[in-house]
Design a protein around this motif. Structure first.
Motif, mmCIF file in Angstrom:
data_model
loop_
_atom_site.group_PDB
_atom_site.id
_atom_site.type_symbol
_atom_site.label_atom_id
_atom_site.label_comp_id
_atom_site.label_asym_id
_atom_site.label_seq_id
_atom_site.Cartn_x
_atom_site.Cartn_y
_atom_site.Cartn_z
ATOM 1 N N ALA A 1 44.195 2.340 116.617
ATOM 2 C CA ALA A 1 43.951 2.767 117.472
ATOM 3 C C ALA A 1 44.507 4.636 117.476
ATOM 4 O O ALA A 1 45.038 5.591 118.391
ATOM 5 C CB ALA A 1 43.806 2.591 118.598
ATOM 6 N N VAL A 2 46.256 4.354 116.642
ATOM 7 C CA VAL A 2 46.971 5.453 117.152
ATOM 8 C C VAL A 2 46.898 6.250 115.969
ATOM 9 O O VAL A 2 47.715 6.642 115.961
ATOM 10 C CB VAL A 2 48.487 4.960 117.060
ATOM 11 C CG1 VAL A 2 48.694 4.290 118.737
ATOM 12 C CG2 VAL A 2 48.514 4.241 116.675
ATOM 13 N N GLY A 3 45.919 5.862 114.853
ATOM 14 C CA GLY A 3 46.366 6.493 113.244
ATOM 15 C C GLY A 3 46.843 6.219 112.054
ATOM 16 O O GLY A 3 46.774 6.340 111.384
ATOM 17 N N SER B 1 44.224 5.132 124.671
ATOM 18 C CA SER B 1 45.953 6.063 124.739
ATOM 19 C C SER B 1 45.429 7.480 124.888
ATOM 20 O O SER B 1 44.994 7.429 123.590
ATOM 21 C CB SER B 1 47.432 5.491 125.581
ATOM 22 O OG SER B 1 47.326 4.000 125.782
ATOM 23 N N THR B 2 45.464 7.953 126.009
ATOM 24 C CA THR B 2 45.379 9.888 125.696
ATOM 25 C C THR B 2 47.232 9.877 126.091
ATOM 26 O O THR B 2 47.789 9.835 127.129
ATOM 27 C CB THR B 2 45.008 10.847 126.479
ATOM 28 O OG1 THR B 2 44.735 10.225 127.840
ATOM 29 C CG2 THR B 2 43.432 9.520 126.013
ATOM 30 N N VAL B 3 47.414 10.864 125.076
ATOM 31 C CA VAL B 3 49.178 11.719 125.824
ATOM 32 C C VAL B 3 49.267 12.867 125.726
ATOM 33 O O VAL B 3 48.365 13.427 124.986
ATOM 34 C CB VAL B 3 50.107 11.014 123.888
ATOM 35 C CG1 VAL B 3 51.598 11.455 124.724
ATOM 36 C CG2 VAL B 3 49.682 9.260 124.183
ATOM 37 N N ALA C 1 54.425 1.916 125.233
ATOM 38 C CA ALA C 1 55.814 1.150 123.091
ATOM 39 C C ALA C 1 54.639 2.221 122.240
ATOM 40 O O ALA C 1 53.790 3.221 122.538
ATOM 41 C CB ALA C 1 54.933 -0.372 123.577
ATOM 42 N N SER C 2 55.808 2.222 121.171
ATOM 43 C CA SER C 2 54.834 2.740 120.050
ATOM 44 C C SER C 2 54.041 1.614 119.435
ATOM 45 O O SER C 2 54.431 0.637 118.883
ATOM 46 C CB SER C 2 56.363 3.481 119.280
ATOM 47 O OG SER C 2 57.352 2.710 119.073
ATOM 48 N N ASP C 3 53.348 2.366 118.758
ATOM 49 C CA ASP C 3 52.883 1.528 117.538
ATOM 50 C C ASP C 3 52.995 2.656 115.785
ATOM 51 O O ASP C 3 52.132 3.929 115.935
ATOM 52 C CB ASP C 3 51.237 1.470 117.684
ATOM 53 C CG ASP C 3 50.297 0.915 116.466
ATOM 54 O OD1 ASP C 3 51.271 0.201 115.519
ATOM 55 O OD2 ASP C 3 50.226 -0.350 116.842
ATOM 56 N N THR C 4 53.588 1.959 115.024
ATOM 57 C CA THR C 4 53.238 2.681 113.703
ATOM 58 C C THR C 4 53.472 1.677 112.513
ATOM 59 O O THR C 4 53.600 2.103 111.297
ATOM 60 C CB THR C 4 55.182 2.931 113.359
ATOM 61 O OG1 THR C 4 55.814 2.392 113.466
ATOM 62 C CG2 THR C 4 55.634 4.235 114.121
ATOM 63 N N SER D 1 50.730 11.209 119.441
ATOM 64 C CA SER D 1 50.282 9.962 119.215
ATOM 65 C C SER D 1 50.318 8.555 118.901
ATOM 66 O O SER D 1 49.851 7.670 119.303
ATOM 67 C CB SER D 1 49.699 10.566 118.244
ATOM 68 O OG SER D 1 49.630 10.838 116.829
ATOM 69 N N LYS D 2 51.523 8.503 118.499
ATOM 70 C CA LYS D 2 51.834 6.785 118.283
ATOM 71 C C LYS D 2 52.493 6.367 119.286
ATOM 72 O O LYS D 2 51.892 5.243 119.603
ATOM 73 C CB LYS D 2 52.908 7.027 117.470
ATOM 74 C CG LYS D 2 52.594 7.409 115.995
ATOM 75 C CD LYS D 2 51.263 6.797 115.286
ATOM 76 C CE LYS D 2 51.559 7.956 113.990
ATOM 77 N NZ LYS D 2 50.372 7.346 112.756
ATOM 78 N N PHE D 3 52.439 7.064 121.315
ATOM 79 C CA PHE D 3 52.317 5.921 121.981
ATOM 80 C C PHE D 3 50.766 5.623 122.714
ATOM 81 O O PHE D 3 50.066 5.958 122.805
ATOM 82 C CB PHE D 3 52.748 6.951 123.132
ATOM 83 C CG PHE D 3 54.767 7.360 122.159
ATOM 84 C CD1 PHE D 3 55.757 6.519 122.588
ATOM 85 C CD2 PHE D 3 54.614 8.515 122.181
ATOM 86 C CE1 PHE D 3 57.013 6.710 121.918
ATOM 87 C CE2 PHE D 3 56.168 8.898 121.128
ATOM 88 C CZ PHE D 3 57.015 8.105 121.595
#
Length: 371
Positions: free
Chosen positions: A357-359, A258-260, A278-281, A240-242
């Motif tokens: 958007a990625v939680g 995005s969806t994964v 990319a990743s978003d943390t 979910s972080k991508f």
């Protein structure tokens, strides 16, 4: 399509003419057809040179016959995205110059055009000379015009270099892909026949191969479907972080919702360019802007800036003394406004909960004293 040539104009007897050394009123081209565009703006009385306004009407005559005209006497806001092909999109994006096309791209279906012949394309036989007049008008019918002539080279036509790439027609859908990338364009995504160039590259910091899909200067009328496969990686990050991101020529990066699924990251961009995973943390950032936490304020509105480093703000909720309160969000300026005019005087707690958007969730509590 070949790269356009530009010709400067100069004023001449309350009108304009071509500014060039030889054959001052004639342009010679090595092709049998041509589309003409013009850079034009309107000035209002009392405005300086920066007081530019749009054009109300633009007309082109060829050999004294009107072949193109648009007039802004009717507007359909549902057709606003056709502005991408009404002007030269590449010149606008790359050079900040607004050239109006005096011809229609095949996919331009806007309703602002009248009396367009052959889409405004000028056809030329060998050695043929045609007179071209372009007339620009504002809403009050003040006009400017330029007259020039177009002819073909006496040496004949130049053979166009055959295009290379994935052919996508403006009125057809197209899907393409392999084991690492998939993309689908619906019909009417492009404004003209386009040969897409797709290149791949490796980025050390990316979680996938980087794909350059044509270039960012080719406009789209609607979004397309893009999926990129995650590389094999050794990480504990949840899928979910991508996110799919796009990097512009100037180096700026923007992310797409995005969806994964099954190792594929998918999104629906409305622009072409270079994409990768990319990743978003990192959690969002919340910053008070018109009050200092813990201190007294006389403001009736509290404002805070909320920003996210990549995927963007998804949800935001604010609470005063544990009671949810309405917050107005100005996304363009990343600004939250909260009306506290009905709060009683004294000390209060403002709780902010912002999720990207990625939680990634950020929770801050700010004390303020209403005086």
């Amino acid at each position: 399509m070949v790269n356009p040539r530009q010709y400067n104009l100069t004023t001449y007897q309350k009108s304009y003419k071509l500014q060039q050394r030889s054959t001052p009123d004639t342009i010679t081209i090595p092709f049998n057809q041509v589309g003409v565009g013009v850079k034009v703006h309107d000035l209002a009385n009392g405005c300086d040179s920066d007081g530019y306004f749009g054009v109300y009407r633009l007309q082109m005559n060829v050999d004294n016959i009107k072949v193109y005209e648009f007039a802004l006497n009717r507007l359909d806001f549902n057709e606003g995205r056709y502005a991408n092909c009404h002007i030269d999109y590449k010149q606008k994006k790359k050079n900040k110059e607004q050239f109006y096309r005096c011809y229609l791209l095949p996919g331009n279906k806007a309703a602002i055009y009248d009396a367009v012949l052959n889409r405004g394309i000028i056809q030329l036989g060998k050695g043929e000379v045609k007179k071209v007049e372009i007339i620009s008008s504002d809403y009050f019918n003040n006009t400017s015009n330029v007259v020039f002539y177009i002819t073909t080279s006496s040496n004949g036509y130049v053979q166009a270099v055959p295009p290379i790439g994935l052919l996508v027609k403006h009125n057809e859908s197209k899907s393409w892909g392999n084991t690492r990338i998939k993309l689908t364009f619906d019909s009417a995504t492009f404004y003209d026949e386009t040969y897409l160039k797709i290149d791949s590259n490796k980025l050390p910091s990316a979680y996938s191969t980087s794909y350059q899909i044509h270039n960012e200067y080719t406009p789209l009328h609607k979004s397309f479907s893009l999926s990129i496969k995650l590389n094999n990686y050794n990480t504990q990050l949840p899928e979910s972080k991508f996110v799919l991101v796009r990097i512009k020529e100037n180096g700026s990066v923007s992310a797409y919702k995005s969806t994964v699924a099954n190792g594929w990251v998918s999104a629906n961009p409305k622009e072409l360019g270079t994409f990768y995973i990319a990743s978003d943390t990192i959690t969002p950032k919340i910053t008070p802007t018109n009050f200092t936490p813990g201190q007294s304020t006389k403001n009736k509105m509290l404002t805070l800036k909320i920003t996210d480093n990549l995927s963007g703000i998804e949800t935001y909720n604010f609470y005063v003394d544990n009671q949810w309160i309405v917050a107005d969000y100005d996304a363009k300026n990343d600004l939250i406004s909260i009306d506290i005019s009905k709060q009683v005087s004294g000390e209060h707690n403002l709780k902010a909960v912002v999720v990207d958007a990625v939680g990634n969730k950020k929770i801050n509590t700010f004390k303020f004293i209403k005086s």
